[in-house]
Design a protein around this motif. Structure first.
Motif, mmCIF file in Angstrom:
data_model
loop_
_atom_site.group_PDB
_atom_site.id
_atom_site.type_symbol
_atom_site.label_atom_id
_atom_site.label_comp_id
_atom_site.label_asym_id
_atom_site.label_seq_id
_atom_site.Cartn_x
_atom_site.Cartn_y
_atom_site.Cartn_z
ATOM 1 N N SER A 107 0.822 -1.217 0.000
ATOM 2 C CA SER A 107 0.000 0.000 0.000
ATOM 3 C C SER A 107 0.855 1.266 0.000
ATOM 4 N N ASP A 108 2.047 1.193 0.599
ATOM 5 C CA ASP A 108 2.937 2.351 0.589
ATOM 6 C C ASP A 108 3.465 2.650 -0.810
ATOM 7 N N LEU A 109 3.477 1.648 -1.667
ATOM 8 C CA LEU A 109 3.922 1.842 -3.057
ATOM 9 C C LEU A 109 2.783 2.255 -3.984
ATOM 10 N N ALA A 110 1.554 2.058 -3.553
ATOM 11 C CA ALA A 110 0.394 2.266 -4.418
ATOM 12 C C ALA A 110 0.194 3.746 -4.744
ATOM 13 N N ARG A 111 -0.217 4.000 -5.981
ATOM 14 C CA ARG A 111 -0.470 5.375 -6.441
ATOM 15 C C ARG A 111 -1.937 5.604 -6.774
ATOM 16 N N GLY A 112 -2.753 4.548 -6.771
ATOM 17 C CA GLY A 112 -4.152 4.676 -7.151
ATOM 18 C C GLY A 112 -4.987 5.376 -6.091
ATOM 19 N N GLU A 113 -6.133 5.914 -6.521
ATOM 20 C CA GLU A 113 -7.077 6.508 -5.574
ATOM 21 C C GLU A 113 -7.704 5.438 -4.692
ATOM 22 N N VAL A 114 -7.800 4.235 -5.240
ATOM 23 C CA VAL A 114 -8.372 3.102 -4.517
ATOM 24 C C VAL A 114 -7.319 2.014 -4.395
ATOM 25 N N ILE A 115 -7.244 1.410 -3.209
ATOM 26 C CA ILE A 115 -6.385 0.246 -2.990
ATOM 27 C C ILE A 115 -7.292 -0.971 -2.890
ATOM 28 N N LEU A 116 -7.004 -1.986 -3.674
ATOM 29 C CA LEU A 116 -7.827 -3.191 -3.698
ATOM 30 C C LEU A 116 -6.946 -4.385 -3.376
ATOM 31 N N PHE A 117 -7.198 -5.024 -2.232
ATOM 32 C CA PHE A 117 -6.410 -6.168 -1.799
ATOM 33 C C PHE A 117 -7.071 -7.461 -2.273
ATOM 34 N N LEU A 118 -6.260 -8.344 -2.828
ATOM 35 C CA LEU A 118 -6.718 -9.672 -3.223
ATOM 36 C C LEU A 118 -5.747 -10.720 -2.695
ATOM 37 N N ASP A 119 -6.258 -11.919 -2.430
ATOM 38 C CA ASP A 119 -5.382 -13.049 -2.169
ATOM 39 C C ASP A 119 -4.751 -13.506 -3.479
ATOM 40 N N SER A 120 -3.744 -14.342 -3.369
ATOM 41 C CA SER A 120 -2.953 -14.721 -4.549
ATOM 42 C C SER A 120 -3.503 -15.946 -5.272
ATOM 43 N N HIS A 121 -4.725 -16.356 -4.923
ATOM 44 C CA HIS A 121 -5.337 -17.525 -5.572
ATOM 45 C C HIS A 121 -6.810 -17.201 -5.828
ATOM 46 N N CYS A 122 -7.009 -16.145 -6.608
ATOM 47 C CA CYS A 122 -8.353 -15.649 -6.920
ATOM 48 C C CYS A 122 -8.534 -15.554 -8.428
ATOM 49 N N GLU A 123 -9.786 -15.396 -8.841
ATOM 50 C CA GLU A 123 -10.094 -15.054 -10.232
ATOM 51 C C GLU A 123 -11.276 -14.104 -10.252
ATOM 52 N N ALA A 124 -11.069 -12.969 -10.911
ATOM 53 C CA ALA A 124 -12.147 -12.004 -11.061
ATOM 54 C C ALA A 124 -13.099 -12.470 -12.162
ATOM 55 N N SER A 125 -14.364 -12.102 -12.027
ATOM 56 C CA SER A 125 -15.370 -12.487 -13.006
ATOM 57 C C SER A 125 -15.902 -11.241 -13.715
ATOM 58 N N PRO A 126 -16.696 -11.393 -14.764
ATOM 59 C CA PRO A 126 -17.166 -10.232 -15.535
ATOM 60 C C PRO A 126 -17.873 -9.198 -14.658
ATOM 61 N N GLY A 127 -17.544 -7.928 -14.888
ATOM 62 C CA GLY A 127 -18.216 -6.840 -14.201
ATOM 63 C C GLY A 127 -17.896 -6.715 -12.729
ATOM 64 N N TRP A 128 -16.786 -7.279 -12.293
ATOM 65 C CA TRP A 128 -16.481 -7.329 -10.860
ATOM 66 C C TRP A 128 -16.056 -5.985 -10.271
ATOM 67 N N LEU A 129 -15.384 -5.138 -11.075
ATOM 68 C CA LEU A 129 -14.725 -3.958 -10.525
ATOM 69 C C LEU A 129 -15.632 -2.733 -10.426
ATOM 70 N N GLU A 130 -16.452 -2.502 -11.437
ATOM 71 C CA GLU A 130 -17.243 -1.270 -11.491
ATOM 72 C C GLU A 130 -18.126 -1.060 -10.255
ATOM 73 N N PRO A 131 -18.867 -2.075 -9.783
ATOM 74 C CA PRO A 131 -19.715 -1.830 -8.606
ATOM 75 C C PRO A 131 -18.928 -1.502 -7.340
ATOM 76 N N LEU A 132 -17.712 -2.026 -7.222
ATOM 77 C CA LEU A 132 -16.879 -1.689 -6.071
ATOM 78 C C LEU A 132 -16.453 -0.224 -6.117
ATOM 79 N N LEU A 133 -15.963 0.181 -7.283
ATOM 80 C CA LEU A 133 -15.455 1.542 -7.424
ATOM 81 C C LEU A 133 -16.572 2.577 -7.342
ATOM 82 N N GLN A 134 -17.757 2.224 -7.830
ATOM 83 C CA GLN A 134 -18.878 3.157 -7.792
ATOM 84 C C GLN A 134 -19.229 3.518 -6.348
ATOM 85 N N ARG A 135 -19.265 2.520 -5.468
ATOM 86 C CA ARG A 135 -19.613 2.779 -4.072
ATOM 87 C C ARG A 135 -18.562 3.667 -3.394
#
Length: 465
Positions: A107-135
């Motif tokens: 997180s200290d290296l991150a430059r984004g407005e939003v920090i999103l933490f994931l585990d290293s054994h995941c898979e994102a599915s269609p449309g996963w990001l927009e509803p998170l960022l909207q909120r």
């Protein structure tokens, strides 16, 4: 299996009726790993890139917490440099620092407005990001989690539910758990796309504005390895002006493994973290935690004055506010006891025993052979409690049993050392008795109260009030 595959779209129909702003916050995705299978790690990063709107992911920061496997130390950096786009960045800690501290490195290296933490054994599915960022765009104090879908360890099948029916909570051992949505939360959900309020997070997958993350003081830097950081952050979010939600239209698959990547004395690390959590955030309710977790109060958890000062500077609510407003239905064990210890019928030398059970029926045995560690607590709420969350309860017809403590009237008793009777509040005139029918197989029964009957005279080994 391919590093680049399509997974099921598990979104409910209501999700396709929701529109999202085009100009959503740029996001830094942070993934911590230790000796992770490279294929699982790369598949996680690839799915994030493939399933996210173009330009929304500013960077994917992979933090290697000093893995010692050669394919990670030697081969992985070459593969990323050659095969992955520049937004994927690999960094390595100088020494094994633990999940919590490694996440703060990322997180200290991150430059984004939003920090999103994931585990290293995941898979994102269609449309996963927009509803998170909207909120988060609507209110940067919203901290949001995707729906946690399941990727099978055996065949990597991706499956889950289209709706969210559970929310995160905690127990008084300071562990995260899940519960079904309560009626007052269901009443706020009008469409299957509506956010679901969650008192706590599991901790593996969530998004938070970088401003709010830093405002809250990130994780407690005194935490060791992992464990408890999810509750510490959950309590901070709610108590310090934020809101924690599960977003049903965001789906991320997760492999739930039966082993942990960190070795060593994880149990001790968890105790240190729980002690710090209790001391900083739980106020007087820490006494419940210490009472139900033998030895925790004596754990050396280091100096917490800096975290207490942070809480004061943020002008956060107290923990009583959290209990009353975020988990109003949660059972709060009594802070004070009237009596403790063994519970016996002295004239018969018979002691109440659970025989190792936390639920169900109770028995009577000769006090000489009853396990001396079996302690009952007569609380200032007039409960007779055993262990963590088991309470004696009157159950029709005329039966005594152990059930989860709820604070209901069927779990209330009247008792004093002077009289010795244990009378049921919910059934006037009935008292607890040692059964009369057989001294060879003694049992508990419910009888009409009679203070002249020695089988109805009960004593705790210690009276405090």
């Amino acid at each position: 299996m391919s590093l680049d595959r399509s997974v099921k779209d598990l979104r409910h129909d209501d999700c396709f009726r929701v529109s999202y702003d085009r100009n959503l916050p740029k996001t830094s995705v942070i993934i911590i790993f230790v000796n992770e299978a490279p294929s699982a790690l790369i598949r996680t990063a690839v799915s994030v890139m493939n399933m996210s709107p173009k330009g929304s992911i500013l960077e994917i920061i992979l933090v290697d917490d000093s893995s010692d496997r050669s394919e990670i130390k030697d081969t992985l950096p070459k593969f990323i440099a050659k095969m992955m786009p520049p937004i994927v960045k690999l960094v390595r800690t100088e020494k094994r620092s633990g999940l919590t501290r490694a996440r703060m490195v990322g997180s200290d290296l991150a430059r984004g407005e939003v920090i999103l933490f994931l585990d290293s054994h995941c898979e994102a599915s269609p449309g996963w990001l927009e509803p998170l960022l909207q909120r988060i765009k609507e209110d940067d104090k919203n901290v949001v989690m995707p729906s946690h879908d399941i990727i099978s360890m055996k065949d990597f099948e991706f499956f889950g539910a289209k709706t969210v029916d559970n929310q995160g909570v905690f127990n008084w051992r300071l562990l995260h758990t899940w519960q079904e949505l309560k009626p007052f939360d269901r009443a706020t959900i009008h469409r299957k796309s509506d956010p679901v309020r969650s008192p706590t997070m599991a901790g593996g997958l969530f998004a938070i504005s970088r401003r709010f993350w830093e405002h809250l003081g990130k994780y407690d830097p005194g935490f060791l390895v992992w464990g408890g950081e999810n509750l510490e952050l959950s309590f901070k979010i709610w108590m310090c002006g934020g809101r924690l939600e599960i977003i049903p239209c965001s789906h991320v698959g997760h492999i739930f493994r039966d082993r942990q990547p960190y070795s060593g004395n994880i149990h001790n690390a968890l105790k240190v973290n729980q002690k710090r959590l209790a001391e900083v955030w739980l106020d007087e309710y820490k006494e419940i935690v210490f009472g139900l977790n033998p030895g925790l109060e004596a754990v050396d958890a280091g100096d917490v004055s800096g975290r207490i000062a942070l809480r004061e500077s943020l002008q956060c609510h107290d923990f009583k506010w959290y209990l009353e407003n975020v988990v109003p239905d949660m059972y709060v064990p009594a802070l004070k006891y009237k009596a403790t210890g063994s519970l016996s019928v002295p004239t018969e030398n018979l002691c109440l025993t659970t025989k190792g059970r936390n639920r169900g029926s109770l028995d009577l045995e000769n006090c000489m052979i009853v396990d001396s560690s079996i302690h009952f607590y007569f609380t200032d709420k007039n409960e007779i409690r055993f262990g963590f969350d088991s309470c004696l309860e009157y159950e029709d017809p005329a039966k005594l049993t152990m059930k989860r403590c709820t604070g209901s009237n069927v779990q209330k008793f009247e008792h004093s050392k002077g009289k010795g009777l244990i009378a049921f509040r919910s059934k006037h005139g009935l008292c607890l008795s040692a059964a009369k029918f057989s001294k060879k197989t003694p049992n508990v029964s419910v009888e009409n109260c009679n203070d002249a009957d020695p089988l109805q005279i009960w004593l705790f080994s210690n009276y405090l009030a």
